[in-house]
Design a protein around this motif. Structure first.
Motif, PDB file in Angstrom:
ATOM      1  N   ARG A 128      13.643  -0.173   9.035  1.00 15.47           N
ATOM      2  CA  ARG A 128      12.665   0.562   8.218  1.00 15.47           C
ATOM      3  C   ARG A 128      11.857  -0.392   7.351  1.00 15.47           C
ATOM      4  O   ARG A 128      10.624  -0.452   7.433  1.00 15.47           O
ATOM      5  CB  ARG A 128      13.367   1.606   7.357  1.00 15.47           C
ATOM      6  N   VAL A 129      12.532  -1.166   6.513  1.00 15.24           N
ATOM      7  CA  VAL A 129      11.798  -2.037   5.599  1.00 15.24           C
ATOM      8  C   VAL A 129      11.161  -3.203   6.345  1.00 15.24           C
ATOM      9  O   VAL A 129      10.057  -3.645   6.012  1.00 15.24           O
ATOM     10  CB  VAL A 129      12.718  -2.543   4.463  1.00 15.24           C
ATOM     11  N   TRP A 130      11.818  -3.708   7.394  1.00 17.57           N
ATOM     12  CA  TRP A 130      11.268  -4.857   8.101  1.00 17.57           C
ATOM     13  C   TRP A 130       9.963  -4.510   8.816  1.00 17.57           C
ATOM     14  O   TRP A 130       8.966  -5.233   8.693  1.00 17.57           O
ATOM     15  CB  TRP A 130      12.266  -5.413   9.107  1.00 17.57           C
ATOM     16  N   ASN A 131       9.962  -3.426   9.568  1.00 24.63           N
ATOM     17  CA  ASN A 131       8.748  -3.083  10.308  1.00 24.63           C
ATOM     18  C   ASN A 131       7.603  -2.743   9.367  1.00 24.63           C
ATOM     19  O   ASN A 131       6.451  -3.112   9.621  1.00 24.63           O
ATOM     20  CB  ASN A 131       9.028  -1.938  11.276  1.00 24.63           C
ATOM     21  N   ASN A 132       7.901  -2.066   8.269  1.00 26.42           N
ATOM     22  CA  ASN A 132       6.853  -1.834   7.270  1.00 26.42           C
ATOM     23  C   ASN A 132       6.339  -3.159   6.717  1.00 26.42           C
ATOM     24  O   ASN A 132       5.137  -3.345   6.523  1.00 26.42           O
ATOM     25  CB  ASN A 132       7.401  -0.978   6.128  1.00 26.42           C
ATOM     26  N   SER A 133       7.252  -4.102   6.470  1.00 24.95           N
ATOM     27  CA  SER A 133       6.874  -5.366   5.832  1.00 24.95           C
ATOM     28  C   SER A 133       5.978  -6.214   6.722  1.00 24.95           C
ATOM     29  O   SER A 133       4.932  -6.725   6.290  1.00 24.95           O
ATOM     30  CB  SER A 133       8.133  -6.165   5.473  1.00 24.95           C
ATOM     31  N   ILE A 134       6.376  -6.393   7.976  1.00 25.32           N
ATOM     32  CA  ILE A 134       5.607  -7.287   8.845  1.00 25.32           C
ATOM     33  C   ILE A 134       4.265  -6.663   9.229  1.00 25.32           C
ATOM     34  O   ILE A 134       3.253  -7.354   9.364  1.00 25.32           O
ATOM     35  CB  ILE A 134       6.429  -7.711  10.079  1.00 25.32           C
ATOM     36  N   MET A 135       4.233  -5.322   9.359  1.00 32.40           N
ATOM     37  CA  MET A 135       2.950  -4.671   9.624  1.00 32.40           C
ATOM     38  C   MET A 135       2.031  -4.757   8.412  1.00 32.40           C
ATOM     39  O   MET A 135       0.815  -4.920   8.547  1.00 32.40           O
ATOM     40  CB  MET A 135       3.189  -3.219  10.026  1.00 32.40           C
ATOM     41  N   GLU A 136       2.608  -4.681   7.215  1.00 34.28           N
ATOM     42  CA  GLU A 136       1.812  -4.831   6.000  1.00 34.28           C
ATOM     43  C   GLU A 136       1.251  -6.251   5.896  1.00 34.28           C
ATOM     44  O   GLU A 136       0.097  -6.445   5.499  1.00 34.28           O
ATOM     45  CB  GLU A 136       2.677  -4.523   4.778  1.00 34.28           C
ATOM     46  N   LEU A 137       2.053  -7.234   6.265  1.00 32.25           N
ATOM     47  CA  LEU A 137       1.588  -8.617   6.236  1.00 32.25           C
ATOM     48  C   LEU A 137       0.362  -8.794   7.126  1.00 32.25           C
ATOM     49  O   LEU A 137      -0.626  -9.421   6.730  1.00 32.25           O
ATOM     50  CB  LEU A 137       2.709  -9.558   6.681  1.00 32.25           C
ATOM     51  N   PRO A 140       1.364   7.976   1.919  1.00 32.82           N
ATOM     52  CA  PRO A 140       2.353   9.031   1.667  1.00 32.82           C
ATOM     53  C   PRO A 140       3.464   9.082   2.704  1.00 32.82           C
ATOM     54  O   PRO A 140       4.592   9.461   2.378  1.00 32.82           O
ATOM     55  CB  PRO A 140       1.523  10.322   1.668  1.00 32.82           C
ATOM     56  N   TRP A 141       3.188   8.707   3.963  1.00 24.54           N
ATOM     57  CA  TRP A 141       4.236   8.750   4.980  1.00 24.54           C
ATOM     58  C   TRP A 141       5.273   7.645   4.774  1.00 24.54           C
ATOM     59  O   TRP A 141       6.312   7.659   5.411  1.00 24.54           O
ATOM     60  CB  TRP A 141       3.643   8.670   6.383  1.00 24.54           C
ATOM     61  N   ARG A 142       4.985   6.700   3.886  1.00 21.84           N
ATOM     62  CA  ARG A 142       5.989   5.697   3.538  1.00 21.84           C
ATOM     63  C   ARG A 142       6.976   6.224   2.496  1.00 21.84           C
ATOM     64  O   ARG A 142       7.955   5.557   2.186  1.00 21.84           O
ATOM     65  CB  ARG A 142       5.324   4.422   3.009  1.00 21.84           C
ATOM     66  N   ARG A 143       6.691   7.414   1.965  1.00 24.37           N
ATOM     67  CA  ARG A 143       7.571   7.981   0.948  1.00 24.37           C
ATOM     68  C   ARG A 143       8.437   9.115   1.508  1.00 24.37           C
ATOM     69  O   ARG A 143       8.997   9.898   0.750  1.00 24.37           O
ATOM     70  CB  ARG A 143       6.727   8.497  -0.230  1.00 24.37           C
ATOM     71  N   THR A 144       8.524   9.214   2.828  1.00 24.25           N
ATOM     72  CA  THR A 144       9.339  10.254   3.449  1.00 24.25           C
ATOM     73  C   THR A 144      10.154   9.667   4.584  1.00 24.25           C
ATOM     74  O   THR A 144       9.765   8.657   5.172  1.00 24.25           O
ATOM     75  CB  THR A 144       8.461  11.405   3.976  1.00 24.25           C
ATOM     76  N   ASP A 145      11.282  10.302   4.875  1.00 18.46           N
ATOM     77  CA  ASP A 145      12.029   9.949   6.080  1.00 18.46           C
ATOM     78  C   ASP A 145      12.111  11.146   7.032  1.00 18.46           C
ATOM     79  O   ASP A 145      12.970  11.205   7.902  1.00 18.46           O
ATOM     80  CB  ASP A 145      13.428   9.426   5.733  1.00 18.46           C
ATOM     81  N   LEU A 165      -6.467   4.063   8.593  1.00 14.56           N
ATOM     82  CA  LEU A 165      -5.438   4.697   7.787  1.00 14.56           C
ATOM     83  C   LEU A 165      -6.005   5.448   6.593  1.00 14.56           C
ATOM     84  O   LEU A 165      -5.446   6.466   6.179  1.00 14.56           O
ATOM     85  CB  LEU A 165      -4.424   3.646   7.320  1.00 14.56           C
ATOM     86  N   GLY A 166      -7.105   4.978   6.037  1.00 15.83           N
ATOM     87  CA  GLY A 166      -7.710   5.674   4.908  1.00 15.83           C
ATOM     88  C   GLY A 166      -8.136   7.086   5.268  1.00 15.83           C
ATOM     89  O   GLY A 166      -8.000   8.017   4.461  1.00 15.83           O
ATOM     90  N   ARG A 167      -8.647   7.284   6.475  1.00 15.27           N
ATOM     91  CA  ARG A 167      -9.061   8.617   6.910  1.00 15.27           C
ATOM     92  C   ARG A 167      -7.879   9.458   7.358  1.00 15.27           C
ATOM     93  O   ARG A 167      -7.906  10.680   7.278  1.00 15.27           O
ATOM     94  CB  ARG A 167     -10.076   8.508   8.051  1.00 15.27           C
ATOM     95  N   VAL A 168      -6.830   8.802   7.843  1.00 17.35           N
ATOM     96  CA  VAL A 168      -5.649   9.535   8.304  1.00 17.35           C
ATOM     97  C   VAL A 168      -4.980  10.264   7.142  1.00 17.35           C
ATOM     98  O   VAL A 168      -4.458  11.376   7.316  1.00 17.35           O
ATOM     99  CB  VAL A 168      -4.642   8.570   8.973  1.00 17.35           C
ATOM    100  N   GLU A 169      -4.986   9.674   5.967  1.00 19.56           N
ATOM    101  CA  GLU A 169      -4.226  10.228   4.843  1.00 19.56           C
ATOM    102  C   GLU A 169      -4.592  11.679   4.560  1.00 19.56           C
ATOM    103  O   GLU A 169      -3.714  12.547   4.453  1.00 19.56           O
ATOM    104  CB  GLU A 169      -4.451   9.363   3.606  1.00 19.56           C
ATOM    105  N   ASP A 170      -5.888  11.973   4.435  1.00 19.83           N
ATOM    106  CA  ASP A 170      -6.303  13.352   4.144  1.00 19.83           C
ATOM    107  C   ASP A 170      -5.959  14.294   5.294  1.00 19.83           C
ATOM    108  O   ASP A 170      -5.473  15.405   5.071  1.00 19.83           O
ATOM    109  CB  ASP A 170      -7.808  13.407   3.864  1.00 19.83           C
ATOM    110  N   ALA A 171      -6.202  13.834   6.533  1.00 16.68           N
ATOM    111  CA  ALA A 171      -5.920  14.682   7.694  1.00 16.68           C
ATOM    112  C   ALA A 171      -4.423  14.967   7.801  1.00 16.68           C
ATOM    113  O   ALA A 171      -4.008  16.097   8.117  1.00 16.68           O
ATOM    114  CB  ALA A 171      -6.425  14.002   8.961  1.00 16.68           C
ATOM    115  N   ARG A 173       0.836  -1.193   0.000  1.00 12.90           N
ATOM    116  CA  ARG A 173       0.000   0.000   0.000  1.00 12.90           C
ATOM    117  C   ARG A 173       0.878   1.254   0.000  1.00 12.90           C
ATOM    118  O   ARG A 173       1.837   1.333   0.754  1.00 12.90           O
ATOM    119  CB  ARG A 173      -0.928  -0.005   1.221  1.00 12.90           C
ATOM    120  N   GLU A 174       0.511   2.229  -0.811  1.00 12.06           N
ATOM    121  CA  GLU A 174       1.348   3.419  -0.975  1.00 12.06           C
ATOM    122  C   GLU A 174       0.835   4.584  -0.126  1.00 12.06           C
ATOM    123  O   GLU A 174       0.286   5.547  -0.640  1.00 12.06           O
ATOM    124  CB  GLU A 174       1.401   3.819  -2.452  1.00 12.06           C
TER     125      GLU A 174
END
Length: 315
Positions: free
Chosen positions: A190-199, A39-44, A61-67, A36-37
């Motif tokens: 960075r990549v691991w925590n994103n990966s396992i949470m995405e799973l 926007p906070w995954r595209r910044t450090d 998360l869908g509602r968080v994006e706009d806010a 899932r893309e």
């Protein structure tokens, strides 16, 4: 893997496979191929990531994006947020239904701390980040991981569900913490925590989507092998004793021991009341084996008319 004893932690909280590298590689490759893309995954930027973490604590998360985008447009830096009127920040929070107003107050105060106590630069370790107002261990690890690639394992509900199901980790906070950190490859938070949470967020959900979402851990997953998808946040399933998922597990365990068996020989080894022509006979067992075959766990080689199929584990 020898499963741990669910329900309590011992000296070693979980019994992991000897070689974790294939498990790590499979998950990271799966994540990097498609995820899932947000926007906070595209910044450090640690400020932008902190805002996303605080917002998502009680909001989908869908509602968080706009806010999140509106918040950063209005207060793009810690300096801007620190200089804002706190009532305006709380008003924004309330207006976007982002949960407890105290989180807005803490976020405002943490921005002031970064500006006044840290010369506008965020601490880069989980320990340092916890010095900021309202930032606990989970949020500190998340910001350290996603902003600086310098965090420990992030352990949320999704991670608990995944590790409980896949590796039989006991339902115990210390056990989950240990397992999550053992699994995480050094220097790749960075990549691991994103990966396992995405799973946990898109595949190993409360109602799991193992096959249709292409779970990368099916090969190692205890729940996938046994059919028992209970988890800490999932209601207990009907009694395991005598259930179909119990016999799925017995089939897998028996074939691990014998490699392959003719269907009647297998039947007698998995239940004492097996009778080829009985209620729990060849027809019942072939149905169970066909399910396991569709799941990619078992192979069936059809015998002649006088013999039943030969069952073996899929390698």
């Amino acid at each position: 893997m020898t499963p741990g004893e669910r329900g309590g932690a011992d000296e070693r909280a979980w019994a992991h496979p000897d070689d974790l590298e294939p498990i790590r590689d499979a998950l990271i490759e799966w994540y990097e191929a498609d995820h899932r893309e947000f926007p906070w995954r595209r910044t450090d930027d640690p400020y932008a990531i902190l805002v996303s973490e605080v917002m998502s604590q009680q909001t989908q998360l869908g509602r968080v994006e706009d806010a999140w985008e509106e918040f950063l447009e209005r207060w793009p830096t810690t300096a801007d947020l620190a200089a804002a009127d706190r009532a305006d920040v709380v008003g924004f929070w309330t207006g976007h239904s982002l949960g407890y107003n105290n989180r807005a107050k803490y976020l405002h105060e943490s921005a002031r701390q970064v500006e006044e106590e840290y010369d506008g630069e965020f601490p880069q370790t989980p320990e340092g980040l916890q010095e900021l107002m309202g930032v606990g261990p989970y949020t500190a690890n998340a910001v350290a991981s996603f902003a600086f690639n310098n965090g420990n394992a992030v352990v949320d509900t999704n991670v608990k569900r995944v590790t409980y199901r896949a590796f039989d980790v006991p339902d115990d906070d210390a056990a989950f913490e240990e397992a999550a950190n053992d699994l995480m490859p050094a220097g790749r938070s960075r990549v691991w925590n994103n990966s396992i949470m995405e799973l946990g967020g898109v595949v190993c959900t409360q109602a799991p989507r193992c096959d249709d979402a292409g779970c990368p851990w099916r090969e190692w997953c205890d729940a996938y092998a046994t059919g028992d998808f209970t988890a800490p946040d999932v209601p207990t399933q009907p009694s395991f004793e005598g259930s179909r998922r119990q016999f799925r597990g017995r089939v897998i365990g028996t074939l691990r021991e014998y490699d392959e068996l003719e269907i009647d020989a297998l039947g007698h080894r998995i239940r004492v009341d097996y009778a080829p022509d009985g209620e729990y006979g060849r027809e019942w067992l072939e149905g169970l084996l066909r399910d396991l075959e569709r799941d990619g766990l078992v192979e069936l080689e059809r015998g002649d008319e006088n013999e039943g199929p030969i069952a073996r584990l899929r390698r």
